[in-house]
Design an enzyme around this catalytic site. Structure first.
Site, PDB file in Angstrom:
ATOM      1  CB  CYS A 147      -4.183  -7.615 -17.678  1.00  0.00           C
ATOM      2  SG  CYS A 147      -4.207  -9.341 -17.167  1.00  0.00           S
ATOM      3  NE  ARG A 187       6.416 -11.355 -10.215  1.00  0.00           N
ATOM      4  CZ  ARG A 187       5.755 -10.233 -10.437  1.00  0.00           C
ATOM      5  NH1 ARG A 187       6.388  -9.194 -10.896  1.00  0.00           N
ATOM      6  NH2 ARG A 187       4.476 -10.160 -10.204  1.00  0.00           N
ATOM      7  NE  ARG A 225      -7.637 -11.921 -11.086  1.00  0.00           N
ATOM      8  CZ  ARG A 225      -6.359 -11.656 -10.795  1.00  0.00           C
ATOM      9  NH1 ARG A 225      -5.421 -11.888 -11.698  1.00  0.00           N
ATOM     10  NH2 ARG A 225      -6.030 -11.146  -9.635  1.00  0.00           N
ATOM     11  CG  HIS A 267      -2.126  -0.910   1.011  1.00  0.00           C
ATOM     12  ND1 HIS A 267      -2.921  -1.335   2.042  1.00  0.00           N
ATOM     13  CD2 HIS A 267      -2.639  -1.460  -0.111  1.00  0.00           C
ATOM     14  CE1 HIS A 267      -3.874  -2.117   1.558  1.00  0.00           C
ATOM     15  NE2 HIS A 267      -3.722  -2.202   0.271  1.00  0.00           N
ATOM     16  CD  GLU A 270      -3.756 -16.269 -14.568  1.00  0.00           C
ATOM     17  OE1 GLU A 270      -2.994 -15.481 -13.985  1.00  0.00           O
ATOM     18  OE2 GLU A 270      -4.964 -16.364 -14.323  1.00  0.00           O
ATOM     19  CG  ASN A 299       2.580  -9.863 -13.458  1.00  0.00           C
ATOM     20  OD1 ASN A 299       3.196  -9.343 -14.377  1.00  0.00           O
ATOM     21  ND2 ASN A 299       1.879  -9.178 -12.585  1.00  0.00           N
ATOM     22  CG  ASP A 300       0.433 -15.878 -11.950  1.00  0.00           C
ATOM     23  OD1 ASP A 300       1.396 -15.804 -11.176  1.00  0.00           O
ATOM     24  OD2 ASP A 300      -0.743 -15.752 -11.585  1.00  0.00           O
ATOM     25  NE  ARG A 317      -4.084  -7.691 -10.037  1.00  0.00           N
ATOM     26  CZ  ARG A 317      -3.516  -6.610 -10.569  1.00  0.00           C
ATOM     27  NH1 ARG A 317      -3.949  -5.406 -10.206  1.00  0.00           N
ATOM     28  NH2 ARG A 317      -2.543  -6.720 -11.446  1.00  0.00           N
TER      29      ARG A 317
END
Length: 579
Positions: free
Chosen positions: A507, A470, A337, A194, A436, A459-460, A301
């Site tokens: 995305c 990562r 999603r 955050h 993904e 990312n995935d 998300r």
């Protein structure tokens, strides 16, 4: 002596100024053994500290400046909500009794347990929620000891002041939102914490996860914060100072030029329109989507509606959240999603145990199909919200046709229920699948026959393709978005979808990486979804690009399997024709 530290870049450009150290760390906790008759009073002292903390946060929430980013109120609300979590508000007081210890020690024990649990989480964003828990616990600690919970920031700070802290919470942000500060740096945090999100929203040069900045920097010392490269320079020599002043001037001028294209349509030099969308995590984020220059939400998300709470959100509660996003974007598309929960994102109310390998466990669409009533409640809420805007439904972690068909059956069942109850919804709501997992990319042709669009979660996809975590320091250097295997999977997905006449977006972080904009355009991508802070630079690259020239150059990159050759070709792509 000049010192250079490297951390996580949050953006906001470059700041040069004098350091102001924020002394907000907790005192060392002492373990005291209590007599039995002392336990009730100690528990009451803990309860009072929790109540005081809640009052302070609620007061702060009510005094948020009008010009503060929308995220600030949302994160303060989360901290207030965390105080109702039994792992924070109840379990420490139980430890006081079972361990016969003082409240500070009980809170420390519970804190250590929670931190260990968060560290085991695979998902970047969720693992960084650890810092929210720590920030709330720190306030309780301070209230237990009678210490001030407010940041001690001088009122007469110069405009070039740079805040140096161990950590900064959303509550802390309220105190310096209107202060004349140029930048901030912290020892802890991650790219999805955050603190990072608020740093981007405040548009301040910032670097986090520097580890030892608070120890090494002296009050009033000259420092440089490079929010682009993630660098902190302590006591820079004259030559370095001059170079960074030059970079700072260039950054300011570049930002001035970028702001002028905020309302410009994203169209390439040869006249091809490109769709630039925003990623959001919370309903409150939707308010700034259109203002950022995005044409809609490419990824909402939704799992964050389900986390940090003691019970499952009701269908009506979800409906109101999705409806709020649909209305805030004023008819622009909103891709939601479905909840990507399970294993590493396992709320207490869900009742599923932890897995040895969470990334390969009961997660994403697998969990949704294993919990059909919970899944269908979300689908019903999304369908009902589609009556108020252009909602798109996106299924995560699809590995092949069987899972997709099962998810679509649940969607049709939800539609049937709503018809039976005479509740309005958009019957033709668009449905998509997230690519993904390598298996989904390899059989994408079969998926396209059953969906309206695809979204590539890079990312995935990178992690699963390269078997790289990562977040594991020992192998994170191997995480490579332009690895030839990754590029081939992305290219295959884009080409197959384009041939089928179905839109496809990226995305993941690759979409917001301006270095990769022209490569993705050359590969045929026409829809990007990213953090709003990255949108204008990507748009500028789109405006400067000519697709006929990018295609052949991207093709040469795709045909190469030599990392050094790919790096050279990518540099040429960004500097040569089409740029």
């Amino acid at each position: 002596m000049s010192i250079i530290l490297h951390g996580v870049p949050i953006g906001g450009g470059i700041a040069i100024g004098r350091a102001h150290l924020l002394t907000q760390s907790m005192d060392d906790v002492v373990h005291l053994v209590l007599d039995d008759d002392e336990i009730p009073a100690e528990q009451a002292r803990f309860d009072l500290a929790v109540r005081d903390t809640r009052k302070q946060l609620e007061l702060l929430w009510g005094t948020i400046p009008e010009n503060a980013p929308a995220e600030l109120g949302a994160f303060l609300s989360l901290h207030i909500m965390l105080l109702s979590d039994p792992t924070i508000s109840r379990e420490p007081r139980e430890l006081v009794e079972s361990q016969r210890c003082n409240a500070e020690w009980a809170l420390k024990l519970q804190c250590d347990t929670l931190v260990a649990q968060f560290e085991a989480i695979e998902d970047d964003y969720l693992r960084e929620r650890k810092h929210d828990v720590l920030q709330v616990i720190e306030r309780i600690f301070k209230n237990l000891g009678g210490h001030s919970t407010e940041l001690q920031i001088a009122e007469d700070l110069d405009e070039d002041t740079i805040l140096v802290a161990h950590d900064l919470s959303p509550a802390d942000m309220v105190y310096f939102k209107d202060a004349s500060v140029a930048a901030f740096v912290t020892d802890v945090g991650g790219a999805t914490s955050h603190t990072a999100i608020l740093g981007r929203s405040l548009d301040l040069p910032s670097v986090i996860a520097l580890h030892h900045a608070r120890e090494l920097v002296r009050e009033e010392e000259m420092i440089i914060v490079d929010g682009q490269q993630g660098v902190l320079v302590i006591d820079p020599p004259a030559s370095v100072l001059a170079e960074y002043r030059r970079r700072q001037r260039n950054w300011v001028e570049a930002r001035r030029k970028l702001s002028s294209i905020r309302k410009t349509d994203a169209i390439t030099r040869d006249g091809t329109p490109i769709e630039l969308l925003a990623n959001i995590e919370l309903p409150q984020d939707a308010a700034n989507v259109l203002e950022s220059g995005a044409v809609g939400v490419g990824l909402f998300r939704s799992e964050f509606l389900f986390l940090g709470r003691d019970s499952l959100p009701s269908e009506d509660e979800q409906y109101e959240a999705y409806r709020a996003v649909a209305e805030a974007t004023r008819g622009a598309p909103v891709t939601v999603r479905t909840m990507d929960l399970g294993a590493d994102k396992n709320p207490r109310w869900l009742g599923h145990g932890s897995a040895e390998n969470p990334a390969l466990g009961l997660t994403g669409i697998r969990l949704c199909l294993a919990e059909p009533l919970m899944f269908r409640a979300q689908l019903r809420a999304l369908l009902r919200a589609s009556h108020h805007g252009k909602i798109r439904i996106l299924f995560p972690m699809i590995n092949g046709l069987s899972e997709l068909k099962q998810a679509l059956v649940q969607l049709e069942y939800a539609k049937h229920e709503l018809r039976e109850e005479a509740l309005p919804f958009a019957a033709e709501v668009e449905v998509g699948a997230m690519i993904e997992i390598p298996s989904a990319a390899l059989v994408v042709g079969s998926l396209l026959k059953h969906v309206d669009f695809l979204s590539i979660g890079t990312n995935d996809l990178i992690q699963y393709t390269l078997a790289i975590d990562r977040n594991d320091d020992s192998v994170s250097h191997l995480y490579d978005p332009v690895h030839p295997a990754v590029l081939k999977l992305i290219s295959h997905t884009i080409k197959t979808a384009t041939k089928a006449g179905k839109p496809v977006s990226v995305c993941g972080e690759m979409a917001g990486d301006a270095r990769l904009t022209r490569l993705l355009l050359g590969m045929g991508l026409r829809r990007f979804s990213m953090h709003p802070a990255n949108l204008l630079q990507v748009k500028q690259n789109v405006l400067d690009s000519h697709l006929d020239e990018l295609g052949p150059q991207a093709g040469r990159i795709l045909r190469s399997e030599d990392p050094d050759r790919i790096a050279d070709l990518l540099q040429q792509l960004n500097a040569g024709p089409g740029a």
